[in-house]
Scaffold this active site. Structure first.
Site, PDB file in Angstrom:
ATOM      1  N   GLY A  73     -20.887 -20.240  -9.322  1.00 19.49           N
ATOM      2  CA  GLY A  73     -19.611 -21.196  -9.402  1.00 19.49           C
ATOM      3  C   GLY A  73     -18.161 -20.500  -9.106  1.00 19.49           C
ATOM      4  CB  THR A  74     -16.787 -17.340 -10.553  1.00 23.00           C
ATOM      5  OG1 THR A  74     -17.086 -17.816 -11.956  1.00 23.00           O
ATOM      6  CG2 THR A  74     -15.572 -16.747 -10.351  1.00 23.00           C
ATOM      7  CG  ASN A 158     -14.839 -26.664 -17.634  1.00 23.20           C
ATOM      8  OD1 ASN A 158     -13.975 -27.002 -16.900  1.00 23.20           O
ATOM      9  ND2 ASN A 158     -14.341 -25.677 -18.630  1.00 23.20           N
ATOM     10  CD  GLN A 186     -19.852 -28.141 -17.167  1.00 25.47           C
ATOM     11  OE1 GLN A 186     -20.691 -28.685 -17.650  1.00 25.47           O
ATOM     12  NE2 GLN A 186     -19.102 -26.950 -17.044  1.00 25.47           N
ATOM     13  CG  HIS A 208     -25.156 -20.357 -15.196  1.00 26.75           C
ATOM     14  ND1 HIS A 208     -24.489 -20.598 -16.301  1.00 26.75           N
ATOM     15  CD2 HIS A 208     -24.159 -20.218 -14.372  1.00 26.75           C
ATOM     16  CE1 HIS A 208     -23.322 -20.498 -16.362  1.00 26.75           C
ATOM     17  NE2 HIS A 208     -22.859 -20.317 -15.047  1.00 26.75           N
ATOM     18  CB  THR A 244     -29.503  -7.990   1.309  1.00 29.15           C
ATOM     19  OG1 THR A 244     -29.251  -6.969   2.316  1.00 29.15           O
ATOM     20  CG2 THR A 244     -30.946  -8.400   1.485  1.00 29.15           C
ATOM     21  CB  CYS A 332     -10.367 -18.702 -21.332  1.00 30.69           C
ATOM     22  SG  CYS A 332     -11.618 -19.469 -20.004  1.00 30.69           S
TER      23      CYS A 332
HETATM   24  C1  LIG Z   1     -19.229 -22.667 -15.348  1.00 29.06           C
HETATM   25  C2  LIG Z   1     -18.118 -23.281 -14.421  1.00 29.06           C
HETATM   26  C3  LIG Z   1     -17.631 -22.483 -13.323  1.00 29.06           C
HETATM   27  C4  LIG Z   1     -18.043 -21.146 -13.221  1.00 29.06           C
HETATM   28  O1  LIG Z   1     -19.439 -21.054 -12.731  1.00 29.06           O
HETATM   29  P1  LIG Z   1     -20.217 -19.442 -12.827  1.00 29.06           P
HETATM   30  O2  LIG Z   1     -21.455 -19.887 -12.062  1.00 29.06           O
HETATM   31  O3  LIG Z   1     -20.496 -19.289 -14.395  1.00 29.06           O
HETATM   32  O4  LIG Z   1     -19.352 -18.286 -12.064  1.00 29.06           O
HETATM   33  C5  LIG Z   1     -16.754 -22.750 -12.702  1.00 29.06           C
HETATM   34  N1  LIG Z   1     -16.390 -24.160 -12.847  1.00 29.06           N
HETATM   35  C6  LIG Z   1     -16.819 -25.125 -13.484  1.00 29.06           C
HETATM   36  C7  LIG Z   1     -16.128 -26.447 -13.576  1.00 29.06           C
HETATM   37  C8  LIG Z   1     -17.707 -24.580 -14.567  1.00 29.06           C
HETATM   38  O5  LIG Z   1     -18.084 -25.379 -15.547  1.00 29.06           O
END
Ligand SMILES: *Cc1c(COP(=O)(O)O)cnc(C)c1O
Length: 389
Positions: A73-74, A158, A186, A208, A244, A332
Site C-alpha cells: 500500500g505504501t 484506518n 483499508q 496484507h 523482477t 505512528c
Molecule cells: C495499511 C495502510 C497503508 C499502508 O499499506 P502497507 O501495505 O502496509 O504499506 C496505507 N493506507 C492505509 C489506509 C492503510 O490502512
C-alpha cells in the site's frame, strides 16, 4: 485458563489465509523463473503473472494493463502521488494537489513532500466531526480544476473507519478532467471497489489487509492517466514499475482478493452485527466513552472509541494481558503523547484523544470474543482510571 488470543487488530494487518499460504508456497518452490525470460521456466512464471493480473483486473472492473504490482500500500500511494502529480504538471502546468486531513501518512507525507521539495501548492480538505469529507468543500477546492494536478481521497479511514463519498468526488474530478486517486488499502475486500462506478483514475491496495501476504500490493492506473514511474531500470509492469516481479506474493495476493471478494457481502454482514454488538455493549457499560467516526458510514469490521480519563497504552497492555489484541488506531502516534492527525482533524479534545482505542474485527471473530471484550474492558477502564492498572 486464559483464552486463546482474541485478535481484534485486523486494520493493522491480517493473518495470511491457509489457501493463500498454499499458493505462495507452491509458487516459491515451483515458479522460480523470471517472467521476462524466453525459456519455459520464464514462460511458466509469466503465465502465473498474467493470470493474477487478469484476476485483479476483473475484480476491480479494470483492464489487465491497468494493474501495476507493487511492494504494498505504501508504495502504491507514493507511486500514485509522485507519479501522477509530477507527470501531469509537466504535461499541463497544473501545480496544485488536493487531499484530506485524515489520509494515511503514506499519502499525506507524499503530498507534503511534493509541496516542500517540489513546489506544489497543497489544499488539505477538512473533515467534519465524524471524519467525512464534504463534497461541496471538495467542489469549492477544485474550482475550475485547471491548476489541479491530482486529487487524493482515501476510501475508508484506518483509525476511525469512516467511508468517504468517493463516487461523488470522482464524478466531480472527472467533470473537471482532474485525475483522482484513492487509497483503498483499508477498504480492500470490504467495500465494492469498481473503479468505473467510483470514477477513480488510480487506486491503491495492499494484500496484507485482506489476508494476503505482506510486501505486495496493487496500483490500479487508468489508461491515459499521466504517470512517471517511481522505479526505473526495467520494462516490467508496462514500464511503470521496474524490477523482477515477485510471482509467489503476486499469485497469493490474487488468490486472497478472489476469496475476500467471494465472501465480502456475507462476511460484511456478519462482522457488522458483531461490531454493533461491541459498540452497543461498550457504550452502555462504560461512562465517558465516545464512538469516533460515523455510526453508519463506517467499515463493517471497525469500532473505534475515545475513553475519557484513561490512557490508551495502559488499556492496551491490560487488554493484551487478558488475551485481547487491539490498538489505539495509529501506530505512528503510540508512545508519543500527541493525538494523531486524524483525531486532531475530527476535533477530538487532546485529553480524550489520549484514550483512543480501536477494535477491528475479522473472519475469525466470534460472538463469544466480543462478549469477552464487553465484559472485560469496563473492569480494565476502572483499573486504569484508578491508577492501579
Ligand atoms: C495499511 C495502510 C497503508 C499502508 O499499506 P502497507 O501495505 O502496509 O504499506 C496505507 N493506507 C492505509 C489506509 C492503510 O490502512
Amino acid at each position: 485458563m486464559p483464552p486463546a488470543v482474541i485478535y481484534l487488530d485486523h486494520a493493522a494487518t491480517t493473518p495470511i489465509r491457509s489457501e493463500v499460504l498454499e499458493v505462495v508456497n507452491m509458487h516459491l518452490a515451483e515458479s522460480f523463473g523470471n517472467p521476462s525470460s524466453i525459456h519455459r521456466a520464464g514462460r511458466r512464471a509469466s503465465v502465473v503473472l498474467h493470470s493474477a493480473r487478469q484476476t485483479l483486473a476483473t475484480l476491480l472492473n479494470a483492464r489487465p494493463g491497468e494493474i501495476i504490482f507493487t511492494s504494498g500500500g505504501t508504495e502504491s500511494d507514493n507511486a500514485a502521488l509522485y507519479g501522477i502529480a509530477l507527470a501531469r504538471r509537466a504535461a499541463t502546468g497544473a501545480n496544485r494537489l488536493i487531499t484530506t486531513a485524515i489520509e494515511h501518512k503514506a499519502v499525506l507525507e507524499c503530498a507534503e513532500a511534493l509541496r516542500d521539495r517540489f513546489g506544489f501548492l497543497l489544499t488539505i480538505l477538512p473533515v467534519d466531526a465524524r471524519g467525512l469529507v464534504h463534497v461541496e468543500e471538495a467542489a469549492q477546492a477544485l474550482g475550475d480544476g485547471r491548476d489541479v494536478a491530482l486529487v487524493s481521497v482515501m476510501a475508508a479511514n484506518n483509525e476511525i473507519g469512516t467511508i468517504q463519498p468517493l463516487a461523488a468526488i470522482g464524478a466531480l474530478c472527472r467533470a473537471h478532467h482532474v485525475p483522482f486517486h484513492t487509497d483503498a488499502v483499508q477498504a480492500g475486500g470490504k467495500l465494492a471497489l469498481d473503479v468505473n462506478a467510483l470514477q477513480v483514475d488510480a487506486l491503491s491496495l495492499g494484500a496484507h489487509k485482506f489476508y494476503g501476504p505482506k510486501g505486495v500490493g496493487v496500483l490500479y492506473l487508468r489508461t491515459g492517466t499521466p504517470f512517471w514511474p517511481l522505479l526505473l531500470g526495467g520494462s516490467q509492469e508496462g514500464g511503470r514499475r521496474a524490477g523482477t516481479e515477485n510471482i509467489p506474493l503476486i499469485a497469493g495476493m490474487a488468490k486472497a482478493f478472489e476469496l475476500a471478494e467471494a465472501e465480502r457481502v456475507e462476511e460484511g454482514m456478519r462482522q457488522r452485527a458483531l461490531r454493533d454488538q461491541l459498540i452497543g455493549g461498550l457504550l452502555e457499560a462504560i461512562d465517558g466513552i465516545h464512538l469516533t467516526g460515523d455510526p453508519e458510514l463506517r467499515l463493517d469490521n471497525h469500532a473505534s472509541f475515545l475513553i475519557e480519563d484513561a490512557d490508551a497504552e495502559g488499556m492496551l497492555i491490560a487488554l493484551d494481558l487478558a488475551g485481547v489484541a487491539a490498538s489505539s488506531g495509529s501506530a505512528c502516534a503510540s508512545g508519543s503523547h500527541r493525538p494523531s492527525h486524524v483525531l486532531t482533524a475530527i476535533g477530538a479534545p487532546p485529553p480524550q484523544a489520549a484514550g483512543a482505542l480501536r477494535f477491528s474485527l475479522g473472519r475469525s471473530t466470534t460472538a463469544a470474543e466480543i462478549e469477552f471484550v464487553v465484559t472485560r474492558l469496563p473492569e480494565i477502564v476502572r483499573r486504569v482510571r484508578g491508577g492501579v492498572g
